[in-house]
Design an enzyme around this catalytic site. Structure first.
Site, mmCIF file in Angstrom:
data_model
loop_
_atom_site.group_PDB
_atom_site.id
_atom_site.type_symbol
_atom_site.label_atom_id
_atom_site.label_comp_id
_atom_site.label_asym_id
_atom_site.label_seq_id
_atom_site.Cartn_x
_atom_site.Cartn_y
_atom_site.Cartn_z
ATOM 1 N N SER A 1 -37.516 -41.273 25.363
ATOM 2 C CA SER A 1 -37.424 -40.592 26.651
ATOM 3 C C SER A 1 -38.098 -39.219 26.592
ATOM 4 O O SER A 1 -39.292 -39.127 26.284
ATOM 5 C CB SER A 1 -35.953 -40.492 27.073
ATOM 6 O OG SER A 1 -35.835 -40.097 28.411
ATOM 7 N N ASP B 1 -35.916 -50.493 33.111
ATOM 8 C CA ASP B 1 -35.659 -49.056 33.023
ATOM 9 C C ASP B 1 -35.570 -48.444 34.424
ATOM 10 O O ASP B 1 -36.529 -48.506 35.201
ATOM 11 C CB ASP B 1 -36.776 -48.386 32.223
ATOM 12 C CG ASP B 1 -36.424 -46.988 31.756
ATOM 13 O OD1 ASP B 1 -35.624 -46.319 32.431
ATOM 14 O OD2 ASP B 1 -36.957 -46.572 30.713
ATOM 15 N N HIS C 1 -33.139 -48.206 30.056
ATOM 16 C CA HIS C 1 -33.663 -47.005 29.410
ATOM 17 C C HIS C 1 -33.161 -46.868 27.974
ATOM 18 O O HIS C 1 -33.694 -46.053 27.222
ATOM 19 C CB HIS C 1 -33.256 -45.774 30.236
ATOM 20 C CG HIS C 1 -34.021 -44.542 29.898
ATOM 21 N ND1 HIS C 1 -35.397 -44.464 29.943
ATOM 22 C CD2 HIS C 1 -33.597 -43.302 29.496
ATOM 23 C CE1 HIS C 1 -35.798 -43.256 29.598
ATOM 24 N NE2 HIS C 1 -34.720 -42.532 29.320
#
Length: 260
Positions: free
Chosen positions: A98, A213, A241
């Site tokens: 991320s 995601d 995610h």
């Protein structure tokens, strides 16, 4: 083994260093607003396979110091460079999840791929992060009811089932961050664009991204793949995610195949 590394006067980062004698090194950069602890299910496996695994908590998060300044990609990437130099790391793989993926890309670009053998981008917030609308909503929630924001993030993070105890653990990991650093990174995530940085990466790059995601859409992974030379994109069809957990066995196998 855990210890602290000074990255500037008055600011120390916490480093978890597992299997220091391993033949291959992977440095892990966590996502917002978590810590190195999110990689527990990689750290359970990879050191026993001969890998040295280093988890770094960014400033403001996890067990690192939590100053009021330094929450921009350049400074966060420079913090990683300071750890790399302190540990005298060479020929290492850098894995970022991320926002950690954005920091990894900025590290590679800003430092001319210094020390890197491989780059691994896991559900990375690249080339951009949050939309202005999402950032405004999260910033408001962070400044007024951070526990609710973290609970909402937990609810949207995973595609696979997670148990209530796991959700509580994940929630507490996010709450370990400082409120001001949590908010500062939200603002940062609405401002950067790494498109120009992608063309500077010249090491083999593995892109892993959950097709479900809801935080960083899969289309951004496809854009990364187009713009990073010598990259491969592996869709994770059963992940959101949090592919580091949803398909942890698959990710662990891929990391071993990629970093040999």
């Amino acid at each position: 083994m855990g210890y602290y590394v000074n990255v500037e006067p008055g600011v120390k980062l916490y480093v978890e260093d597992l299997n220091p004698g391993g033949s291959k090194t992977i440095v892990f950069l966590h996502g917002w607003p978590l810590s190195h602890k999110q990689f527990e299910y990689q750290f359970n496996v990879l050191p026993s396979k001969g890998y040295r695994c280093i988890g770094i908590d960014w400033r403001g998060f996890g067990d690192s110091d939590k100053p009021y300044h330094g929450y921009n990609l350049d400074r966060l990437a420079d913090d990683i460079r300071m750890v790399v130099e302190a540990l005298k790391l060479t020929n290492f793989a850098l894995a970022g999840h991320s926002t950690g993926g954005a920091i990894a890309v900025k590290y590679a670009s800003r430092n001319n791929n210094y020390g890197l053998s491989h780059l691994i981008l896991i559900d990375a917030a690249v080339p951009t992060g949050f939309t202005k609308q999402t950032a405004a909503q999260l910033l408001n929630e962070s400044l007024n009811d951070r526990p609710k924001m973290m609970r909402d993030i937990t609810d949207m993070f995973f595609f696979q089932y997670i148990s209530p105890p796991f959700a509580d653990w994940f929630f507490q990991t996010g709450m370990q961050a400082a409120g001001w650093s949590t908010a500062a990174i939200i603002k940062m995530l609405s401002e950067f664009n790494l498109e120009a940085d992608l063309g500077t990466i010249n090491v083999p790059t593995l892109i892993v991204h959950g097709t479900h995601d809801k935080v960083i859409p899969f289309s951004q992974a496809e854009e990364m793949h187009r713009k990073i030379r010598n990259s491969q994109l592996i869709p994770f069809h059963y992940s959101g995610h949090g592919s580091f957990y949803c398909e942890r066995d698959k990710l662990n196998q891929l990391l071993q195949q990629f970093v040999k």
